[in-house]
Each structure stands twice: as structure tokens, then as C-alpha cells.
Design a protein around this motif. Sequence first.
Motif, PDB file in Angstrom:
ATOM      1  N   VAL A   1       0.862  -1.184   0.000  1.00 53.42           N
ATOM      2  CA  VAL A   1       0.000   0.000   0.000  1.00 53.42           C
ATOM      3  C   VAL A   1       0.892   1.226   0.000  1.00 53.42           C
ATOM      4  O   VAL A   1       1.745   1.381   0.877  1.00 53.42           O
ATOM      5  N   SER A   2       0.710   2.103  -0.974  1.00 50.54           N
ATOM      6  CA  SER A   2       1.513   3.319  -1.072  1.00 50.54           C
ATOM      7  C   SER A   2       0.638   4.540  -0.820  1.00 50.54           C
ATOM      8  O   SER A   2      -0.452   4.669  -1.396  1.00 50.54           O
ATOM      9  N   PHE A   3       1.134   5.429   0.045  1.00 53.67           N
ATOM     10  CA  PHE A   3       0.476   6.708   0.272  1.00 53.67           C
ATOM     11  C   PHE A   3       1.260   7.845  -0.388  1.00 53.67           C
ATOM     12  O   PHE A   3       1.055   9.019  -0.062  1.00 53.67           O
ATOM     13  N   ASP A   4       2.149   7.494  -1.299  1.00 55.06           N
ATOM     14  CA  ASP A   4       2.925   8.527  -1.981  1.00 55.06           C
ATOM     15  C   ASP A   4       1.984   9.445  -2.756  1.00 55.06           C
ATOM     16  O   ASP A   4       1.064   8.973  -3.426  1.00 55.06           O
ATOM     17  N   PRO A   5       2.181  10.770  -2.679  1.00 56.62           N
ATOM     18  CA  PRO A   5       1.254  11.687  -3.348  1.00 56.62           C
ATOM     19  C   PRO A   5       1.336  11.692  -4.865  1.00 56.62           C
ATOM     20  O   PRO A   5       0.417  12.199  -5.525  1.00 56.62           O
ATOM     21  N   LYS A   6       2.401  11.145  -5.428  1.00 54.08           N
ATOM     22  CA  LYS A   6       2.488  11.062  -6.885  1.00 54.08           C
ATOM     23  C   LYS A   6       3.222   9.770  -7.254  1.00 54.08           C
ATOM     24  O   LYS A   6       4.389   9.778  -7.656  1.00 54.08           O
ATOM     25  N   PRO A   7       2.559   8.631  -7.103  1.00 48.44           N
ATOM     26  CA  PRO A   7       3.246   7.351  -7.312  1.00 48.44           C
ATOM     27  C   PRO A   7       3.697   7.124  -8.746  1.00 48.44           C
ATOM     28  O   PRO A   7       4.665   6.411  -8.981  1.00 48.44           O
ATOM     29  N   MET A   8       2.995   7.719  -9.723  1.00 51.07           N
ATOM     30  CA  MET A   8       3.385   7.584 -11.129  1.00 51.07           C
ATOM     31  C   MET A   8       3.623   8.972 -11.707  1.00 51.07           C
ATOM     32  O   MET A   8       2.684   9.698 -12.053  1.00 51.07           O
ATOM     33  N   GLU A   9       4.890   9.362 -11.767  1.00 51.72           N
ATOM     34  CA  GLU A   9       5.231  10.690 -12.271  1.00 51.72           C
ATOM     35  C   GLU A   9       5.369  10.708 -13.787  1.00 51.72           C
ATOM     36  O   GLU A   9       5.392  11.777 -14.395  1.00 51.72           O
TER      37      GLU A   9
ATOM     38  N   ILE B   1       0.849  24.634   3.224  1.00 52.96           N
ATOM     39  CA  ILE B   1       1.508  23.672   2.337  1.00 52.96           C
ATOM     40  C   ILE B   1       2.627  22.937   3.066  1.00 52.96           C
ATOM     41  O   ILE B   1       2.841  21.733   2.880  1.00 52.96           O
ATOM     42  N   LYS B   2       3.327  23.640   3.945  1.00 48.16           N
ATOM     43  CA  LYS B   2       4.419  23.010   4.695  1.00 48.16           C
ATOM     44  C   LYS B   2       3.917  21.937   5.666  1.00 48.16           C
ATOM     45  O   LYS B   2       4.654  21.022   6.011  1.00 48.16           O
ATOM     46  N   TYR B   3       2.675  22.075   6.112  1.00 50.51           N
ATOM     47  CA  TYR B   3       2.113  21.118   7.061  1.00 50.51           C
ATOM     48  C   TYR B   3       1.413  19.946   6.372  1.00 50.51           C
ATOM     49  O   TYR B   3       0.984  19.014   7.060  1.00 50.51           O
ATOM     50  N   TYR B   4       1.298  19.987   5.064  1.00 51.15           N
ATOM     51  CA  TYR B   4       0.422  19.037   4.381  1.00 51.15           C
ATOM     52  C   TYR B   4       1.140  17.823   3.800  1.00 51.15           C
ATOM     53  O   TYR B   4       0.535  17.035   3.069  1.00 51.15           O
ATOM     54  N   ASP B   5       2.425  17.661   4.065  1.00 55.15           N
ATOM     55  CA  ASP B   5       3.119  16.397   3.828  1.00 55.15           C
ATOM     56  C   ASP B   5       4.315  16.335   4.774  1.00 55.15           C
ATOM     57  O   ASP B   5       4.685  17.349   5.366  1.00 55.15           O
ATOM     58  N   PRO B   6       4.930  15.162   4.959  1.00 59.24           N
ATOM     59  CA  PRO B   6       6.004  15.044   5.953  1.00 59.24           C
ATOM     60  C   PRO B   6       7.308  15.712   5.558  1.00 59.24           C
ATOM     61  O   PRO B   6       8.231  15.754   6.366  1.00 59.24           O
ATOM     62  N   SER B   7       7.405  16.239   4.333  1.00 61.25           N
ATOM     63  CA  SER B   7       8.638  16.887   3.871  1.00 61.25           C
ATOM     64  C   SER B   7       8.474  18.392   3.733  1.00 61.25           C
ATOM     65  O   SER B   7       9.082  19.021   2.885  1.00 61.25           O
ATOM     66  N   GLN B   8       7.607  18.967   4.556  1.00 71.19           N
ATOM     67  CA  GLN B   8       7.365  20.413   4.571  1.00 71.19           C
ATOM     68  C   GLN B   8       6.971  20.948   3.198  1.00 71.19           C
ATOM     69  O   GLN B   8       7.363  22.042   2.796  1.00 71.19           O
ATOM     70  N   GLY B   9       6.194  20.179   2.479  1.00 73.88           N
ATOM     71  CA  GLY B   9       5.654  20.621   1.199  1.00 73.88           C
ATOM     72  C   GLY B   9       6.360  20.073  -0.012  1.00 73.88           C
ATOM     73  O   GLY B   9       5.826  20.157  -1.127  1.00 73.88           O
ATOM     74  N   LEU B  10       7.545  19.500   0.153  1.00 73.52           N
ATOM     75  CA  LEU B  10       8.315  19.067  -1.011  1.00 73.52           C
ATOM     76  C   LEU B  10       7.705  17.859  -1.713  1.00 73.52           C
ATOM     77  O   LEU B  10       7.738  17.763  -2.946  1.00 73.52           O
ATOM     78  N   ASP B  11       7.151  16.918  -0.956  1.00 73.50           N
ATOM     79  CA  ASP B  11       6.478  15.779  -1.579  1.00 73.50           C
ATOM     80  C   ASP B  11       5.291  16.248  -2.421  1.00 73.50           C
ATOM     81  O   ASP B  11       5.046  15.758  -3.517  1.00 73.50           O
ATOM     82  N   ASN B  12       4.565  17.199  -1.869  1.00 76.30           N
ATOM     83  CA  ASN B  12       3.298  17.611  -2.472  1.00 76.30           C
ATOM     84  C   ASN B  12       3.475  18.449  -3.737  1.00 76.30           C
ATOM     85  O   ASN B  12       2.537  18.584  -4.527  1.00 76.30           O
ATOM     86  N   THR B  13       4.651  19.029  -3.931  1.00 74.75           N
ATOM     87  CA  THR B  13       4.851  19.818  -5.148  1.00 74.75           C
ATOM     88  C   THR B  13       4.777  18.936  -6.399  1.00 74.75           C
ATOM     89  O   THR B  13       4.473  19.429  -7.479  1.00 74.75           O
ATOM     90  N   ARG B  14       5.046  17.644  -6.247  1.00 78.75           N
ATOM     91  CA  ARG B  14       4.920  16.731  -7.384  1.00 78.75           C
ATOM     92  C   ARG B  14       3.463  16.493  -7.751  1.00 78.75           C
ATOM     93  O   ARG B  14       3.157  16.127  -8.881  1.00 78.75           O
TER      94      ARG B  14
END
Length: 401
Positions: free
Chosen positions: A270-278, A320-333
Amino acid sequence: MILFHYTHRIVQKTLLGSSSSVLLHRRTLFRIRSTNDIRQLDQLITQKYLNLPQPSNKILATYIWIDGTGEQLRSKTKTMSKVPDNVEELSWWMFDGSSTDQAVGENSDVYLKPAAIFKDPFILGADNKLVLCETYDANKKPTKTNSRADCKKTMELIADQKPLFGLEQEYTLLDRDGWPFGWPKNAFPSPQGPYYCGVGACQAYARDIVEAHYRACLYSGLDLSGTNAEVMASQWEYQIGPTEGIAASDQLWISRYILQRIGEEYGVQVSFDPKPMECGDWNGAGCHANFSVENMRKPGGIKEIRKAIEKLSHRQEIHIKYYDPSQGLDNTRRLTGKHETASYKSFTSATASRNVSIRIPRQVDEEQCGYFEDRRPAANCDPYAVTNILVKTVCLDSSDE
């Protein structure tokens, strides 16, 4: 041969909306890819032992916690001589924090403080429990990834406003090789379109896992209110809530644990990655947060909703900084302005639109009361961090980060 795709490195990155560079502990896709098949164990053999009668004076309590990544769960089980009537009857425990990125080897003991208790859907036939825990360091201070402690204080401050949260958890199912479950190897399935709420062998992948998860969550006492297939093939969603205060986030974490445990049994990740297929034209995965307080749900509450949205519009970069565990960096994808998202670079809101930061549902607009949906949180977000910052901005008029 097994390849561990758990990148564990420090990178220098300019934070969103900041002119300064900081060092971030960066975790990318957490995937363990096997280049050869791992043999499935025989469940019938296992069941023979699980069917053994459990002593009447023994129960099993599985302690569950968030590790140093801020997104992965760990667990271990202990035998107890009495069924706890409440979480206060459960003792604190310890674990090796040097193995979970939460302590150093020279001072590795980290405390587990029981925070919420649920029925165990995996070991049946007795009153066994799942125990969600907070983590505390040697000085009994919350660890860096224990965001529950502060969230609980915030929820207590506005308890009289009866905050309700509905959390929409999207996730992607992967084979052991890290490729989406059911996809042709090294190739893509048919384009997006037929998979959302799809029915049929070529539209809905691994429904067995979804249905098993649904029943297990209800058995455990979670407020799981629905589920559906998502836009990308092998991507699904379920909803927790509406649930009041800290309990919404507690339940989301336990639901993630239950989902991953069920995935174990089927040999599916199970993956919770925000962009599993880039690569390719595929949707990402979010955890949309629906939020309201009592005044928003009363007749004419749309005015309070619009006030809340106005407050949120001034704190885009902070949220945005609070919305993923990498202070927003994961979510920019994921937050690119495409694939049913708004861009992380700007704040937008509208009624019924899925291409905005904040959506007012059509029914809410018609009834002039209800809730709003924050579509920005990533699938791998910490719900304690998300709900905490929402309340601080909307209800407490906080200017802090």
C-alpha cells in the motif's frame, strides 16, 4: 534479490516561500522492491494456530506508533492479563528508537504512551486490542514526529465549537516490484476514465483488499463512512468521519495500519505517496480534509465558511508546509494545477470545482451551511498536523507556523 528503495539522505532545499535554504531529512518513495517473487505462506496452516483457544486470562495488545519518517507505522505486541476498560489502564512501553530514526544507539529507549484503543480485527476469538501510541524521548518530551501532543491541546481549546473532520484517504496498490498492482509490467493500462468508481475486472483492481479493509475498520470501531475506486487504475479511496476533534486523526492512522496489514496478507504493498506515477498522464493521491465547526453547520453558516476561506487564503505557504512530511516538497509533485489539483504556488477556492485549493461542495452552497473541503493535503500527510493547522488558522486566528 530485494532492493530497498527507502532513500535516507539529507538534502539542501529552499523551502516554499522562503529565501533561505535549510537542511531537511528527506524521505522519498518508501518501497521495498523484490526482483523475485516472495513465496506466499499458507494461510490454512496459519489458521490452524490462530484457531487454538486463547487463555481466558490473556489478551494481546498491539502497540502502534509513527516512526521517525513521520509517515510510516511500526508495531509490536504484548500479552496482558486483563482487558483494559479504557486507554488509561494501559501501561507505557518502550522500543528501540535507534532502529526507527527516533533516537541514537547510545540512548535508544523511546517511550510509547497509549493514546487510543480499538478492537483488533486480525486476531479474533478474544478481546484483543490495537493501541495507538504517542512517542516520547528519554526526557518524556514528545519526539519530533509526535504531532499528536500539540494537536490534542489545540482541539481541547475549541472543544466547545465541536470541530468535525472528514478525511478522504487516497492510496495506491503496488506489486512487490513497486509497479502498480494489475498494471502490465513496464507498460501502462488504458488511459484514465473508466477506473473512477469503476466496476468490472478491467476497471476495478483488487477490490478484495478494499472490501476486507472496509469490514475490518467497522469491526474495530472506526467511523469509516465510505469507499470508492479512484481515477488512476489500482488507486482507491476511503473516508473517515465526520468525526470530532483528535479522534478523526487517531482513526485515520489506525485505518492506515489496518490497510497495510491486510495488504501483507494479500502480498500487495500500500503506497500513500502523493504522486506514485510521475511518468504518464495519471492522477496523484491526496488526503482531502473536510472541516466544520458548529456555527458553519447552522442555518446561514456559509458566512462562517467564507470567513474561514478568507483566513486560509493568507496562509497558503504555511499550510503547504504542514500538508506532507517533507514540509511541502512531496506535495509539489502532485499540486501542479493538473489532474484535479490546484497549484501549490497559489490559493484558490470555488464551489464544486476540483481544481482549487478549497472546494465548497454543491450541496453546501445550496443549503447555505455545512463544511468546506481542503484539497491540498497529500496522501502521506500527518492528519494531526493537518487538522491542527486548520484549527489554528480558522478558529484561533494564529499567526504562528
